[in-house]
Design an enzyme around this catalytic site. Structure first.
Site, PDB file in Angstrom:
ATOM      1  N   MET A  97      52.278  42.974  47.785  1.00 22.97           N
ATOM      2  CA  MET A  97      52.882  43.203  46.461  1.00 22.97           C
ATOM      3  C   MET A  97      52.092  44.335  45.832  1.00 22.97           C
ATOM      4  O   MET A  97      51.206  44.120  44.983  1.00 22.97           O
ATOM      5  CB  MET A  97      52.792  41.917  45.617  1.00 22.97           C
ATOM      6  N   HIS A 138      51.919  39.286  52.884  1.00 25.46           N
ATOM      7  CA  HIS A 138      52.940  39.656  51.898  1.00 25.46           C
ATOM      8  C   HIS A 138      52.318  40.664  50.933  1.00 25.46           C
ATOM      9  O   HIS A 138      51.481  40.310  50.110  1.00 25.46           O
ATOM     10  CB  HIS A 138      53.390  38.369  51.177  1.00 25.46           C
ATOM     11  N   HIS A 197      50.078  32.253  54.992  1.00 20.72           N
ATOM     12  CA  HIS A 197      50.662  33.282  54.118  1.00 20.72           C
ATOM     13  C   HIS A 197      49.579  33.860  53.200  1.00 20.72           C
ATOM     14  O   HIS A 197      48.909  33.135  52.470  1.00 20.72           O
ATOM     15  CB  HIS A 197      51.778  32.648  53.294  1.00 20.72           C
TER      16      HIS A 197
HETATM   17  C1  DX5 Z   1      53.935  34.690  44.449  1.00 19.20           C
HETATM   18  C2  DX5 Z   1      53.509  34.546  45.870  1.00 19.20           C
HETATM   19  C3  DX5 Z   1      53.726  33.212  46.469  1.00 19.20           C
HETATM   20  C4  DX5 Z   1      53.050  32.075  45.758  1.00 19.20           C
HETATM   21  C5  DX5 Z   1      53.783  30.810  46.089  1.00 19.20           C
HETATM   22  O1  DX5 Z   1      53.843  36.027  44.106  1.00 19.20           O
HETATM   23  O2  DX5 Z   1      54.208  35.483  46.683  1.00 19.20           O
HETATM   24  O3  DX5 Z   1      53.381  33.239  47.861  1.00 19.20           O
HETATM   25  O4  DX5 Z   1      51.709  31.942  46.081  1.00 19.20           O
HETATM   26  O5  DX5 Z   1      53.204  29.764  45.386  1.00 19.20           O
HETATM   27  P1  DX5 Z   1      54.032  28.478  44.953  1.00 19.20           P
HETATM   28  O6  DX5 Z   1      54.500  27.806  46.211  1.00 19.20           O
HETATM   29  O7  DX5 Z   1      53.053  27.688  44.182  1.00 19.20           O
HETATM   30  O8  DX5 Z   1      55.213  28.949  44.122  1.00 19.20           O
HETATM   31 ZN    ZN Z   2      53.957  35.392  48.895  1.00 17.93          ZN
END
Ligand code: DX5
Ligand code: ZN
Length: 214
Positions: free
Chosen positions: A67, A65, A32
């Site tokens: 953002m 992903h 990811h």
């Molecule tokens: C947050 C990200 C996540 C994050 C998850 O914006 O999309 O992918 O890295 O990290 P944990 O598992 O530590 O919440």
């Molecule tokens: Zn993420």
């Protein structure tokens, strides 16, 4: 079995290649990659130069992903790296249906992300076009936050919807996932989980990943 996608946001960026190889050999299903632009979320991460190095080290497919504010620009920037999935936030897209088709035309599986406040019904008329819906269980921007419980009834509702409209569409959950909430996520119908700090802070990445592959 639930698929596990460790988020490299929690990796050691000074040893990124080593950490990507470690999660792949520890048996993860996807890698990811969190792309943040400093506008849609108050944090800034990595671009195609770094992600192309990640792609070279990874023996598992990439799950990108986004953002970001300008989704189409970023889709076109990352498409040459041939990720398995690219997901974009519905809150930041005026023409999600068009962008789904564009991602698919590039040979990539399209996915949509919903922030904690966004209703699962917002993807009702897109579900048939999607390979995955990603439900945020934290506010996007940072790793290591605590799990927002309302994602459980939301995943349950989305599971009912996709079973009718498109059983092939996967449900992914991202943020604060660990061995304490994984059973409830499984019960709610979740297929894929993202886990950053849980996997990278665990003494054994293999044990951490296997504890989520239930
Ligand atoms: C947050 C990200 C996540 C994050 C998850 O914006 O999309 O992918 O890295 O990290 P944990 O598992 O530590 O919440
Ligand atoms: Zn993420």
């Amino acid at each position: 079995m639930i698929q596990v996608a460790p988020s490299i946001l929690s990796a050691d960026f000074g040893n990124l290649g080593r950490d990507v190889e470690a999660i792949c050999s520890a048996g993860c299903d996807l890698v990811h990659v969190d792309v943040m632009d400093g506008h849609f979320v108050p944090n800034l991460t990595i671009g195609p130069v770094v992600v192309s190095s990640v792609a070279k080290c990874a023996t598992k497919p990439l799950d990108i992903h986004l953002m970001v504010e300008n989704n189409t620009f970023f889709v076109d920037l990352f498409a040459p790296l041939k990720p398995k999935y690219i997901s974009f936030h519905i809150e930041e897209e005026k023409h999600p249906h068009r962008l789904i088709q564009h991602i698919r035309s590039l040979g990539i599986k399209p996915a949509i992300v919903l922030n904690p406040h966004t209703r699962p019904e917002s993807v009702e008329y897109l579900l048939e076009e999607l390979d995955m819906v990603l439900l945020m269980s934290v506010n996007p921007g940072f790793g290591g936050q605590s799990f927002i419980e309302s994602v459980i009834p939301k995943a349950t509702r989305l599971n009912e919807m996709r079973n009718i409209l498109n059983p092939n569409c996967l449900i992914e959950v991202d943020g604060g996932v660990n061995d304490k909430n994984i059973h409830r996520l499984k019960e709610a119908g979740v297929d894929v989980v993202v886990a950053g700090s849980y996997v990278f802070k665990h003494a054994s990445k293999k044990e951490a990943i296997e504890s989520l592959q239930i």
